[in-house]
Design an enzyme around this catalytic site. Sequence first.
Site, short mmCIF file in Angstrom:
data_model
loop_
_atom_site.label_atom_id
_atom_site.label_comp_id
_atom_site.label_asym_id
_atom_site.label_seq_id
_atom_site.Cartn_x
_atom_site.Cartn_y
_atom_site.Cartn_z
N HIS A 1 20.24 27.88 -13.08
CA HIS A 1 21.00 29.03 -13.73
C HIS A 1 20.50 30.28 -13.44
O HIS A 1 19.16 30.40 -13.58
CB HIS A 1 21.18 28.86 -15.28
CG HIS A 1 21.80 27.36 -15.70
ND1 HIS A 1 23.02 27.24 -15.40
CD2 HIS A 1 21.12 26.37 -16.29
CE1 HIS A 1 23.33 25.89 -15.57
NE2 HIS A 1 22.40 25.54 -16.31
N LYS B 1 0.97 -1.03 0.04
CA LYS B 1 -0.01 -0.03 -0.21
C LYS B 1 0.77 1.04 0.03
O LYS B 1 1.85 1.21 0.81
CB LYS B 1 -0.83 -0.04 1.33
CG LYS B 1 -1.94 1.18 1.13
CD LYS B 1 -3.08 0.97 0.18
CE LYS B 1 -4.17 -0.16 0.75
NZ LYS B 1 -5.19 -0.35 -0.05
N THR C 1 -3.16 -5.59 0.95
CA THR C 1 -2.79 -4.05 1.14
C THR C 1 -3.32 -3.20 2.34
O THR C 1 -2.82 -2.43 2.47
CB THR C 1 -2.51 -3.49 -0.31
OG1 THR C 1 -3.81 -3.38 -0.88
CG2 THR C 1 -1.75 -4.44 -1.42
#
Length: 316
Positions: free
Chosen positions: A268, A21, A66
């Site tokens: 940059h 999960k 799960t």
Amino acid sequence: MTAQPPHSARPVMLGQNQYGKAENRVVRIVRDGDTHHIKDLNVSVALSGDMDDVHYSGSNASVLPTDTTKNTVFAFAKEHGIESAEQFGIHLARHFVTSQEPIHRARIRIEEYAWERIDTSEANSGFIGAEEVRHSFVRRGQETRLAEITYDGETWQIISGLKDLVVMNSTHSEFWGYVKDKYTTLPEAYDRILATEVSGRWRFNWNGDDQKTPHWEKSYEQVKKHMLQAFAETYSLSLQQTLYQMGARIINHRTEIDEVRFSLPNKHHFLVDLEPFGLKNDNEVYFAADRPYGLIEATILRDGTEPLIPVDLTNL
């Protein structure tokens, strides 16, 4: 007996697989009288082991749902508390491997979101005073803390890290002397802005010995401190040089860590041409370009150790 694929499909075999999960958002409040403390985690569980049958025949006899892994995350937040992301992940990984015979390996990935207490007014301001309000927080925006804990029943691998930590040096950075060919237009820079968004991971040499368990919270704080100090204190001739100094500072100061990997995009900043407006730009006004960007990545290792952190940090 393990189910096999149909005869006609036998040349096609099941490879590496896992299930679990993902992104269980758990918030744990610790109430210390009127003072509250928050741990805010995003926990993903991945389990692997004897899972051939469920793929070949659909038999769920070896499958822990799960949904159960999700419930375990929340139950453990209550039963064990959340001392640190790493320790919480260790509790979960050990539980899944030792409590379920078909599960041979558990990997727990955790993102932690930091909160800090809001400063309040003085008690005589007409509002609830600072001494009375210890439960209000603002989400801290510096970085997201990360942890990955992997356990196979015998060996541990603990990797901590962070992402989205944006840093900048407004000077003490140069870039010159590089290779030039007919396509090179970049002018050499002898005083530039150096900025990046740090994505970093570091691997502990902890082997599961409870007597030698690192103090996970202090370790994280110290790693971040040395990382930032190295960034600030390195007179940089390249982002590669700065990256290496950041990793080396961590390795040299933190004996519990054997490997550091960084992915650093060069954010940059280009000087804007102000001459058309009759203005001189004396390293004062820049255009911040978000893309394309240089991407500098490297692993720094303690001598005698092997690299184990994935090269692609997006897979961690």
